[in-house]
Write a protein that holds these residues in place. Structure first.
Motif, PDB file in Angstrom:
ATOM      1  N   TRP A  68       0.818  -1.208   0.000  1.00  0.00           N
ATOM      2  CA  TRP A  68       0.000   0.000   0.000  1.00  0.00           C
ATOM      3  C   TRP A  68       0.857   1.265   0.000  1.00  0.00           C
ATOM      4  O   TRP A  68       0.452   2.298  -0.538  1.00  0.00           O
ATOM      5  CB  TRP A  68      -0.968  -0.002   1.190  1.00  0.00           C
ATOM      6  CG  TRP A  68      -0.330  -0.064   2.546  1.00  0.00           C
ATOM      7  CD1 TRP A  68      -0.022  -1.189   3.249  1.00  0.00           C
ATOM      8  CD2 TRP A  68       0.083   1.038   3.368  1.00  0.00           C
ATOM      9  NE1 TRP A  68       0.563  -0.862   4.445  1.00  0.00           N
ATOM     10  CE2 TRP A  68       0.632   0.499   4.538  1.00  0.00           C
ATOM     11  CE3 TRP A  68       0.045   2.429   3.215  1.00  0.00           C
ATOM     12  CZ2 TRP A  68       1.133   1.295   5.568  1.00  0.00           C
ATOM     13  CZ3 TRP A  68       0.548   3.222   4.232  1.00  0.00           C
ATOM     14  CH2 TRP A  68       1.085   2.653   5.386  1.00  0.00           C
ATOM     15  N   ALA A  72       1.059   5.657  -1.819  1.00  0.00           N
ATOM     16  CA  ALA A  72       0.826   6.727  -0.845  1.00  0.00           C
ATOM     17  C   ALA A  72       1.050   8.110  -1.459  1.00  0.00           C
ATOM     18  O   ALA A  72       2.016   8.328  -2.188  1.00  0.00           O
ATOM     19  CB  ALA A  72       1.764   6.538   0.347  1.00  0.00           C
ATOM     20  N   SER A  73       0.148   9.027  -1.148  1.00  0.00           N
ATOM     21  CA  SER A  73       0.293  10.409  -1.641  1.00  0.00           C
ATOM     22  C   SER A  73       1.509  11.104  -1.045  1.00  0.00           C
ATOM     23  O   SER A  73       2.017  12.068  -1.608  1.00  0.00           O
ATOM     24  CB  SER A  73      -0.962  11.218  -1.301  1.00  0.00           C
ATOM     25  OG  SER A  73      -2.059  10.725  -2.006  1.00  0.00           O
ATOM     26  N   CYS A  74       1.969  10.635   0.112  1.00  0.00           N
ATOM     27  CA  CYS A  74       3.113  11.274   0.761  1.00  0.00           C
ATOM     28  C   CYS A  74       4.446  10.686   0.291  1.00  0.00           C
ATOM     29  O   CYS A  74       5.507  11.145   0.718  1.00  0.00           O
ATOM     30  CB  CYS A  74       3.001  11.137   2.279  1.00  0.00           C
ATOM     31  SG  CYS A  74       2.929   9.423   2.839  1.00  0.00           S
ATOM     32  N   PHE A  90       4.680  15.597   8.318  1.00  0.00           N
ATOM     33  CA  PHE A  90       3.861  14.626   9.042  1.00  0.00           C
ATOM     34  C   PHE A  90       4.280  14.430  10.492  1.00  0.00           C
ATOM     35  O   PHE A  90       3.520  13.875  11.273  1.00  0.00           O
ATOM     36  CB  PHE A  90       3.878  13.278   8.302  1.00  0.00           C
ATOM     37  CG  PHE A  90       3.219  13.363   6.963  1.00  0.00           C
ATOM     38  CD1 PHE A  90       1.869  13.095   6.814  1.00  0.00           C
ATOM     39  CD2 PHE A  90       3.948  13.747   5.849  1.00  0.00           C
ATOM     40  CE1 PHE A  90       1.251  13.210   5.578  1.00  0.00           C
ATOM     41  CE2 PHE A  90       3.344  13.857   4.608  1.00  0.00           C
ATOM     42  CZ  PHE A  90       1.982  13.591   4.480  1.00  0.00           C
ATOM     43  N   ILE A 122      -2.973  16.447   2.522  1.00  0.00           N
ATOM     44  CA  ILE A 122      -2.344  15.443   1.658  1.00  0.00           C
ATOM     45  C   ILE A 122      -3.049  14.100   1.857  1.00  0.00           C
ATOM     46  O   ILE A 122      -3.381  13.403   0.900  1.00  0.00           O
ATOM     47  CB  ILE A 122      -0.834  15.326   1.960  1.00  0.00           C
ATOM     48  CG1 ILE A 122      -0.133  16.640   1.615  1.00  0.00           C
ATOM     49  CG2 ILE A 122      -0.216  14.154   1.195  1.00  0.00           C
ATOM     50  CD1 ILE A 122       1.273  16.774   2.172  1.00  0.00           C
ATOM     51  N   CYS A 123      -3.313  13.760   3.108  1.00  0.00           N
ATOM     52  CA  CYS A 123      -3.969  12.474   3.416  1.00  0.00           C
ATOM     53  C   CYS A 123      -5.379  12.389   2.816  1.00  0.00           C
ATOM     54  O   CYS A 123      -5.819  11.302   2.429  1.00  0.00           O
ATOM     55  CB  CYS A 123      -4.058  12.264   4.923  1.00  0.00           C
ATOM     56  SG  CYS A 123      -2.454  12.069   5.735  1.00  0.00           S
ATOM     57  N   CYS A 143      -5.359  10.850  -0.446  1.00  0.00           N
ATOM     58  CA  CYS A 143      -4.513   9.653  -0.537  1.00  0.00           C
ATOM     59  C   CYS A 143      -5.371   8.402  -0.756  1.00  0.00           C
ATOM     60  O   CYS A 143      -6.302   8.154   0.008  1.00  0.00           O
ATOM     61  CB  CYS A 143      -3.697   9.511   0.744  1.00  0.00           C
ATOM     62  SG  CYS A 143      -2.637   8.048   0.733  1.00  0.00           S
ATOM     63  N   VAL A 193      -4.664   5.396  -0.178  1.00  0.00           N
ATOM     64  CA  VAL A 193      -4.406   4.303   0.775  1.00  0.00           C
ATOM     65  C   VAL A 193      -4.545   4.768   2.227  1.00  0.00           C
ATOM     66  O   VAL A 193      -3.960   4.176   3.129  1.00  0.00           O
ATOM     67  CB  VAL A 193      -3.021   3.665   0.529  1.00  0.00           C
ATOM     68  CG1 VAL A 193      -2.995   2.949  -0.808  1.00  0.00           C
ATOM     69  CG2 VAL A 193      -1.904   4.701   0.609  1.00  0.00           C
ATOM     70  N   CYS A 203      -3.291   2.971   5.703  1.00  0.00           N
ATOM     71  CA  CYS A 203      -2.315   3.711   6.504  1.00  0.00           C
ATOM     72  C   CYS A 203      -2.796   3.878   7.942  1.00  0.00           C
ATOM     73  O   CYS A 203      -2.063   3.617   8.899  1.00  0.00           O
ATOM     74  CB  CYS A 203      -2.075   5.075   5.858  1.00  0.00           C
ATOM     75  SG  CYS A 203      -0.992   6.154   6.787  1.00  0.00           S
ATOM     76  N   VAL A 249       1.241  12.173  11.718  1.00  0.00           N
ATOM     77  CA  VAL A 249      -0.088  12.088  11.105  1.00  0.00           C
ATOM     78  C   VAL A 249      -0.092  10.841  10.225  1.00  0.00           C
ATOM     79  O   VAL A 249       0.763  10.688   9.359  1.00  0.00           O
ATOM     80  CB  VAL A 249      -0.398  13.348  10.260  1.00  0.00           C
ATOM     81  CG1 VAL A 249      -1.705  13.186   9.501  1.00  0.00           C
ATOM     82  CG2 VAL A 249      -0.438  14.590  11.143  1.00  0.00           C
ATOM     83  N   TRP A 250      -1.033   9.955  10.483  1.00  0.00           N
ATOM     84  CA  TRP A 250      -1.183   8.710   9.712  1.00  0.00           C
ATOM     85  C   TRP A 250      -2.651   8.586   9.342  1.00  0.00           C
ATOM     86  O   TRP A 250      -3.529   8.709  10.199  1.00  0.00           O
ATOM     87  CB  TRP A 250      -0.807   7.484  10.556  1.00  0.00           C
ATOM     88  CG  TRP A 250       0.632   7.393  10.939  1.00  0.00           C
ATOM     89  CD1 TRP A 250       1.266   8.085  11.930  1.00  0.00           C
ATOM     90  CD2 TRP A 250       1.617   6.537  10.365  1.00  0.00           C
ATOM     91  NE1 TRP A 250       2.577   7.720  12.009  1.00  0.00           N
ATOM     92  CE2 TRP A 250       2.824   6.763  11.057  1.00  0.00           C
ATOM     93  CE3 TRP A 250       1.596   5.602   9.333  1.00  0.00           C
ATOM     94  CZ2 TRP A 250       3.999   6.090  10.745  1.00  0.00           C
ATOM     95  CZ3 TRP A 250       2.765   4.924   9.035  1.00  0.00           C
ATOM     96  CH2 TRP A 250       3.951   5.166   9.725  1.00  0.00           C
ATOM     97  N   GLY A 251      -2.933   8.300   8.106  1.00  0.00           N
ATOM     98  CA  GLY A 251      -4.325   8.111   7.687  1.00  0.00           C
ATOM     99  C   GLY A 251      -5.186   9.331   7.947  1.00  0.00           C
ATOM    100  O   GLY A 251      -6.394   9.204   8.131  1.00  0.00           O
TER     101      GLY A 251
HETATM  102  S1  SF4 Z   1      -2.845   8.641   4.518  1.00  0.00           S
HETATM  103 FE1  SF4 Z   1      -0.868   7.801   5.165  1.00  0.00          FE
HETATM  104  S2  SF4 Z   1       0.095   7.115   3.297  1.00  0.00           S
HETATM  105 FE2  SF4 Z   1      -1.529   8.540   2.719  1.00  0.00          FE
HETATM  106  S3  SF4 Z   1      -0.590  10.571   2.605  1.00  0.00           S
HETATM  107 FE3  SF4 Z   1      -1.394  10.338   4.670  1.00  0.00          FE
HETATM  108  S4  SF4 Z   1       0.341   9.560   5.876  1.00  0.00           S
HETATM  109 FE4  SF4 Z   1       0.816   9.217   3.701  1.00  0.00          FE
END
Ligand code: SF4
Length: 91
Positions: free
Chosen positions: A14, A18-20, A28, A49-50, A53, A55, A59, A72-74
């Motif tokens: 995945w 990822a957009s990041c 992040f 950004i998320c 994204c 995925v 994430c 920052v996740w998801g």
């Molecule tokens: S959701 Fe996760 S994988 Fe997607 S841009 Fe944000 S930190 Fe990156």
């Protein structure tokens, strides 16, 4: 005997979408001493950004399952994940 383990690459696949990917991770993760408006602005930039994204669900699930404490996740901040885990806010 047939193996029941999943190839390691599948577990991380995945991240390839990822957009990041390739962006500066400083967006992040909280730099030392960051507080208040500066933190809020940086976290909002990361969440923006998320939001696009593809995925973000994977994430966020990974962050929860692996107990990621920082960053920052998801689209969720570390403070939001702390609340979800029932961990009190540090003083
Ligand atoms: S959701 Fe996760 S994988 Fe997607 S841009 Fe944000 S930190 Fe990156």
């Amino acid at each position: 005997m047939k193996s029941t383990t999943k190839p390691l690459l599948d577990a991380w696949q995945w991240q390839m979408r990822a957009s990041c990917r390739g962006l500066d991770s400083a967006v992040f993760f909280t730099p030392h001493g960051e507080r208040g408006r500066a933190r809020k602005r940086r976290e909002e930039a990361a969440r923006a950004i998320c939001r696009s994204c593809p995925v973000s669900t994977a994430c966020g699930s990974f962050a929860t399952a692996s107990g990621q404490y920082y960053g920052v996740w998801g689209g969720r901040t570390e403070a939001e994940r702390r609340v979800e885990r029932g961990v009190p806010r540090p003083r």
